[in-house]
Write an enzyme that holds these catalytic residues in place. Structure first.
Site, PDB file in Angstrom:
ATOM      1  N   TYR A 104       0.851  -1.201   0.000  1.00  0.00           N
ATOM      2  CA  TYR A 104       0.000   0.000   0.000  1.00  0.00           C
ATOM      3  C   TYR A 104       0.880   1.242   0.000  1.00  0.00           C
ATOM      4  CZ  TYR A 104      -3.152   3.655   1.604  1.00  0.00           C
ATOM      5  OH  TYR A 104      -3.872   4.813   1.693  1.00  0.00           O
ATOM      6  N   GLU A 189      -3.812   7.176  -4.176  1.00  0.00           N
ATOM      7  CA  GLU A 189      -3.625   5.935  -3.417  1.00  0.00           C
ATOM      8  C   GLU A 189      -3.446   4.764  -4.363  1.00  0.00           C
ATOM      9  OE1 GLU A 189      -6.183   4.442   0.269  1.00  0.00           O
ATOM     10  OE2 GLU A 189      -6.995   3.672  -1.605  1.00  0.00           O
TER      11      GLU A 189
END
Ligand code: GDP
Ligand code: MN
Length: 377
Positions: A104, A189
């Protein structure tokens, strides 16, 4: 808030040099089949709904196909369906990659630090909110020098990347930060960022452009995917208007009172469906306009909760009564009012003449409107 779909986010990724899998966005099952046959998407492939909501993997909106026929039927199954209230009009088709690890990374705005923040976690592929705090690395970034080499190295360390993969991450973060900065994003993101052999690939893209910077980016003005048609009209008229899932319309003034009103309705078992914040307006024309917009959302009942400070209760009441008269009888809904403060007596009299009673007590008025929405008087 301009939220980009994954497909649009990935176009930006390509433009800034963030590697993404080969793929296309299509609007029909036929086009999905064709894309796999003409080689624009290698098989096996992934088919994902192009919706703004996340959690598609868990929600069945991410599928895999190993033949053109399977790609077609997977696309057919997703297209036209509804995902968290959003109708799926497009799917993205991409080559399926063999994932080594799911990571991530994101750049966001840290409102407390008033700085951009780089967030990295080795536990990608799940919602970051569900990841243990200890497994998340956060670094605020000074926007003047921009993202620095040691910050990129710290992220690599947090993600457990070494050698060529650390080099890959270094380049990826530089590109991603440039995108975040130049496009005036409030969030970029990548979840998951996949380790594929000695490469890093962004399998998902979430990009939100800061609304206050919209004037610098006319290219995004056509993208209003996150607004309902009524919210779009409201925006043009500069009315603060938000649609929710419930059936009670709320008209209040000021963000604080508006939020508190939503809470009170919830507290008594009501479900706010649309709210509008008159702000400092008591211009009867504006009030009428806002009220009629709310009527279009077809609430079961409406709660008018006004505190007159600078705003005069009587002018708000005038605008409301004018608007009430132009709502056709068949589309009328029960209205509960609570108006307090500046010119309250005059306002109450105007409402009473139009058959609307003002209930001064907050609890009693909220309960009355909840009962009305449930089919009471
Ligand atoms: P989200 O659930 O809406 O965030 O959708 P994502 O695009 O992140 O996809 C969800 C999950 O599907 C990912 O975390 C992966 O586990 C899986 N997935 C997506 N693309 C691929 C792929 O190319 N190969 C493999 N093996 N899994 C994938
Ligand atoms: Mn994702």
């Amino acid at each position: 808030m301009v939220k980009l779909t994954e497909g649009r986010g990935k176009e930006l990724f390509r433009k800034y040099g963030v590697a993404v899998p080969r793929g296309v966005v299509v609007g029909s099952a036929e086009a999905a089949e064709r894309a796999t046959k003409d080689g624009s998407v290698p098989l096996p492939c992934v088919i994902k709904a192009q919706v703004l909501a996340g959690g598609r993997g868990k929600g069945g909106a991410v599928r895999f196909a190993s033949t053109a026929e399977e790609a077609r039927s997977a696309a057919a199954a997703i297209l036209g369906s509804s995902f968290q209230g959003e109708t799926v009009r497009e799917v993205i088709l991409e080559e399926k990659v063999a994932i080594g690890r799911e990571l991530y990374v994101s750049f966001a705005l840290d409102r407390t630090a008033r700085l951009p923040i780089l967030i990295a976690s080795a536990r990608g592929g799940v919602e970051i909110e569900s990841v243990d705090d200890a497994a998340i690395d956060r670094q605020t970034i000074d926007p003047f020098p921009g993202l620095l080499a040691y910050e990129r190295r710290q992220a690599a360390h947090a993600l457990g990347l070494t050698g060529p993969l650390a080099g890959e991450l270094d380049r990826l973060l530089s590109s991603l930060y440039r995108l975040f900065d130049r496009e005036d994003a409030e969030l970029v993101e990548i979840n998951p960022l996949a380790v594929v052999g000695e490469k890093l690939l962004a399998l998902d893209a979430k990009v939100i452009i800061e609304d206050d910077a919209a004037f610098r980016h006319p290219e995004y003005s056509a993208i209003r995917d996150d607004r309902t048609p009524l919210e779009e009209i409201a925006r043009e008229k500069e009315i603060a208007f938000v649609q929710l899932d419930g059936n009670i319309g709320v008209i209040a003034n000021g963000a604080g009172l508006t939020m508190a009103t939503l809470d009170v309705l919830k507290e008594f078992g009501g479900a706010p469906g649309v709210f509008l914040d008159l702000g400092g307006t008591d211009d009867p024309k504006k009030v009428s306009e806002a009220f009629l917009l709310m009527a279009l959302a077809k609430p079961r009942a409406v709660f008018l909760n006004i505190f007159g400070g600078v705003t005069r209760c009587d002018t708000v009441a005038k605008g409301l009564v004018a608007a009430l008269e132009s709502v056709p009888a068949s589309e009328r809904f029960p209205l509960v009012a609570r108006i307090r403060g500046n010119a309250e007596t005059e306002g109450i009299a105007i409402l009473r003449a139009a058959g609307v009673t003002s209930v001064p007590d907050l609890k009693a008025s909220a309960q009355a409107v909840v009962a009305a929405a449930k089919g009471g008087a």
